[in-house]
Design a protein around this motif. Structure first.
Motif, mmCIF file in Angstrom:
data_model
loop_
_atom_site.group_PDB
_atom_site.id
_atom_site.type_symbol
_atom_site.label_atom_id
_atom_site.label_comp_id
_atom_site.label_asym_id
_atom_site.label_seq_id
_atom_site.Cartn_x
_atom_site.Cartn_y
_atom_site.Cartn_z
ATOM 1 N N LEU A 69 -12.910 19.297 -5.568
ATOM 2 C CA LEU A 69 -12.971 20.762 -5.540
ATOM 3 C C LEU A 69 -14.252 21.238 -4.865
ATOM 4 O O LEU A 69 -14.226 22.155 -4.027
ATOM 5 C CB LEU A 69 -12.887 21.339 -6.960
ATOM 6 C CG LEU A 69 -11.638 21.038 -7.797
ATOM 7 C CD1 LEU A 69 -11.716 21.778 -9.127
ATOM 8 C CD2 LEU A 69 -10.373 21.383 -7.053
ATOM 9 N N VAL A 70 -15.364 20.637 -5.241
ATOM 10 C CA VAL A 70 -16.660 21.018 -4.643
ATOM 11 C C VAL A 70 -16.656 20.719 -3.149
ATOM 12 O O VAL A 70 -17.066 21.555 -2.326
ATOM 13 C CB VAL A 70 -17.811 20.278 -5.354
ATOM 14 C CG1 VAL A 70 -19.131 20.492 -4.606
ATOM 15 C CG2 VAL A 70 -17.938 20.741 -6.802
ATOM 16 N N TYR A 71 -16.184 19.539 -2.780
ATOM 17 C CA TYR A 71 -16.163 19.143 -1.370
ATOM 18 C C TYR A 71 -15.340 20.125 -0.541
ATOM 19 O O TYR A 71 -15.776 20.587 0.522
ATOM 20 C CB TYR A 71 -15.588 17.731 -1.238
ATOM 21 C CG TYR A 71 -15.418 17.281 0.198
ATOM 22 C CD1 TYR A 71 -16.477 16.719 0.897
ATOM 23 C CD2 TYR A 71 -14.205 17.439 0.863
ATOM 24 C CE1 TYR A 71 -16.328 16.313 2.222
ATOM 25 C CE2 TYR A 71 -14.050 17.047 2.179
ATOM 26 C CZ TYR A 71 -15.109 16.490 2.857
ATOM 27 O OH TYR A 71 -14.965 16.101 4.173
ATOM 28 N N LEU A 72 -14.142 20.444 -1.020
ATOM 29 C CA LEU A 72 -13.265 21.323 -0.265
ATOM 30 C C LEU A 72 -13.842 22.728 -0.124
ATOM 31 O O LEU A 72 -13.761 23.335 0.951
ATOM 32 C CB LEU A 72 -11.892 21.390 -0.930
ATOM 33 C CG LEU A 72 -11.049 20.111 -0.863
ATOM 34 C CD1 LEU A 72 -9.816 20.244 -1.744
ATOM 35 C CD2 LEU A 72 -10.641 19.805 0.579
ATOM 36 N N ALA A 73 -14.426 23.244 -1.207
ATOM 37 C CA ALA A 73 -15.024 24.581 -1.132
ATOM 38 C C ALA A 73 -16.176 24.611 -0.143
ATOM 39 O O ALA A 73 -16.314 25.539 0.661
ATOM 40 C CB ALA A 73 -15.488 25.028 -2.524
ATOM 41 N N LYS A 74 -17.012 23.580 -0.172
ATOM 42 C CA LYS A 74 -18.150 23.498 0.744
ATOM 43 C C LYS A 74 -17.681 23.309 2.181
ATOM 44 O O LYS A 74 -18.197 23.939 3.107
ATOM 45 C CB LYS A 74 -19.078 22.359 0.326
ATOM 46 C CG LYS A 74 -19.880 22.626 -0.931
ATOM 47 C CD LYS A 74 -20.945 23.674 -0.682
ATOM 48 C CE LYS A 74 -21.890 23.808 -1.853
ATOM 49 N NZ LYS A 74 -22.933 24.851 -1.606
ATOM 50 N N GLY A 77 -16.414 26.381 3.600
ATOM 51 C CA GLY A 77 -17.377 27.479 3.604
ATOM 52 C C GLY A 77 -16.959 28.624 2.704
ATOM 53 O O GLY A 77 -17.251 29.786 3.008
ATOM 54 N N ARG A 78 -16.315 28.305 1.597
ATOM 55 C CA ARG A 78 -15.759 29.333 0.715
ATOM 56 C C ARG A 78 -16.654 29.562 -0.497
ATOM 57 O O ARG A 78 -16.431 29.029 -1.584
ATOM 58 C CB ARG A 78 -14.350 28.928 0.285
ATOM 59 C CG ARG A 78 -13.351 28.856 1.441
ATOM 60 C CD ARG A 78 -13.109 30.225 2.077
ATOM 61 N NE ARG A 78 -12.525 31.150 1.115
ATOM 62 C CZ ARG A 78 -11.211 31.290 0.925
ATOM 63 N NH1 ARG A 78 -10.354 30.569 1.652
ATOM 64 N NH2 ARG A 78 -10.750 32.158 0.047
ATOM 65 N N SER A 79 -17.687 30.359 -0.286
ATOM 66 C CA SER A 79 -18.604 30.675 -1.385
ATOM 67 C C SER A 79 -17.960 31.609 -2.401
ATOM 68 O O SER A 79 -18.532 31.850 -3.472
ATOM 69 C CB SER A 79 -19.903 31.295 -0.856
ATOM 70 O OG SER A 79 -19.631 32.469 -0.111
ATOM 71 N N ASP A 80 -16.780 32.163 -2.072
ATOM 72 C CA ASP A 80 -16.059 32.928 -3.085
ATOM 73 C C ASP A 80 -15.525 31.989 -4.174
ATOM 74 O O ASP A 80 -15.536 32.324 -5.359
ATOM 75 C CB ASP A 80 -14.913 33.735 -2.466
ATOM 76 C CG ASP A 80 -14.003 32.913 -1.559
ATOM 77 O OD1 ASP A 80 -14.422 31.831 -1.108
ATOM 78 O OD2 ASP A 80 -12.859 33.358 -1.299
ATOM 79 N N TRP A 81 -15.110 30.788 -3.775
ATOM 80 C CA TRP A 81 -14.601 29.815 -4.727
ATOM 81 C C TRP A 81 -15.716 29.012 -5.395
ATOM 82 O O TRP A 81 -15.551 28.537 -6.522
ATOM 83 C CB TRP A 81 -13.641 28.853 -4.037
ATOM 84 C CG TRP A 81 -12.302 29.443 -3.754
ATOM 85 C CD1 TRP A 81 -11.862 29.942 -2.548
ATOM 86 C CD2 TRP A 81 -11.227 29.623 -4.671
ATOM 87 N NE1 TRP A 81 -10.576 30.409 -2.663
ATOM 88 C CE2 TRP A 81 -10.154 30.219 -3.956
ATOM 89 C CE3 TRP A 81 -11.052 29.326 -6.016
ATOM 90 C CZ2 TRP A 81 -8.938 30.538 -4.560
ATOM 91 C CZ3 TRP A 81 -9.834 29.631 -6.611
ATOM 92 C CH2 TRP A 81 -8.799 30.230 -5.890
ATOM 93 N N LEU A 82 -16.837 28.836 -4.714
ATOM 94 C CA LEU A 82 -17.993 28.119 -5.270
ATOM 95 C C LEU A 82 -19.244 28.917 -4.929
ATOM 96 O O LEU A 82 -19.813 28.771 -3.850
ATOM 97 C CB LEU A 82 -18.090 26.699 -4.706
ATOM 98 C CG LEU A 82 -19.259 25.851 -5.192
ATOM 99 C CD1 LEU A 82 -19.283 25.757 -6.716
ATOM 100 C CD2 LEU A 82 -19.204 24.456 -4.577
ATOM 101 N N PRO A 83 -19.672 29.805 -5.833
ATOM 102 C CA PRO A 83 -20.783 30.710 -5.536
ATOM 103 C C PRO A 83 -22.068 29.970 -5.178
ATOM 104 O O PRO A 83 -22.326 28.866 -5.675
ATOM 105 C CB PRO A 83 -20.948 31.494 -6.849
ATOM 106 C CG PRO A 83 -19.630 31.356 -7.561
ATOM 107 C CD PRO A 83 -19.105 30.019 -7.184
#
Length: 204
Positions: A69-74, A77-83
């Protein structure tokens, strides 16, 4: 991008759900756990712990559902999913820890008893599940998402095993805020359902 998974694994569904929510092109590779495919030398080269899910992305191999989950959000570039801000990033991490702890040893363990014949004490793990659900229901009362005002990977991490808790003889009927949360996750664009356990496989 390849995602090695099994349709009855909540950890694998967690990763599959998020890659779908992000709309990322990917290939699903089903790992036959019953046949021991997760213990073959080929699979152990990807994940020495012999567990699904595993993400393989252009030479990068990521195992552990929360790490995926962390890898995919990073990557997306989805800081909405991982602030990015410290407060909300820490709040998301807190729920990832709950997913790896209280969820794994509560509703997930209860489901392992009925679906996979795990040797846990049913009363103990069901009791843990209800302790978690009471806290989760209290936290979600008056709010839509676990962190902030929009969904994050915290919600993805918590969803799968809570949604399938009844397969482990964990009754969700007394948790209105939790049930409303589950429906909100299921209403997200790109949502993919967690496969129902085939009739007859789940023990009473």
């Amino acid at each position: 991008m390849k995602l090695y998974h099994h349709p009855l694994s909540g950890h694998a569904h967690r990763a599959r759900l998020f890659v779908s929510l992000l709309g990322l092109p990917h290939e699903l590779v089903e790992v036959d756990l019953k046949a021991g495919a997760h213990k073959t030398p080929e699979f152990l080269a990807l994940n020495p712990f012999g567990q699904v899910p595993v993400l393989e992305d252009d030479g990068v191999v990521v195992s552990d559902s929360n790490a995926i989950l962390v890898y995919l959000a990073k990557k997306a570039g989805r800081s909405d999913w991982l602030p990015e801000d410290a407060r909300n990033a820490a709040a998301v991490q807190r729920w990832l820890s709950v997913a790896a702890g209280e969820v794994a040893y509560g509703p997930a363990a209860a489901r392992l008893v009925t679906v996979f014949g795990a040797g846990f004490n049913p009363d103990e793990v069901i009791g843990r599940a209800h302790t978690l659900l009471k806290r989760l229901d209290s936290h979600l009362s008056g709010r839509d998402w676990l962190v902030g005002v929009q969904p994050t990977i915290a919600d993805v991490a918590i969803y799968s095993y809570v949604a399938r808790a009844p397969e482990g003889n964990v009754d969700l009927s007394g948790y209105p805020a939790v049930n409303a949360f589950l429906r909100r996750v299921e209403g997200l664009p790109g949502f993919v359902p967690f496969a129902q356990t085939p009739a007859g496989l789940t023990a009473a």
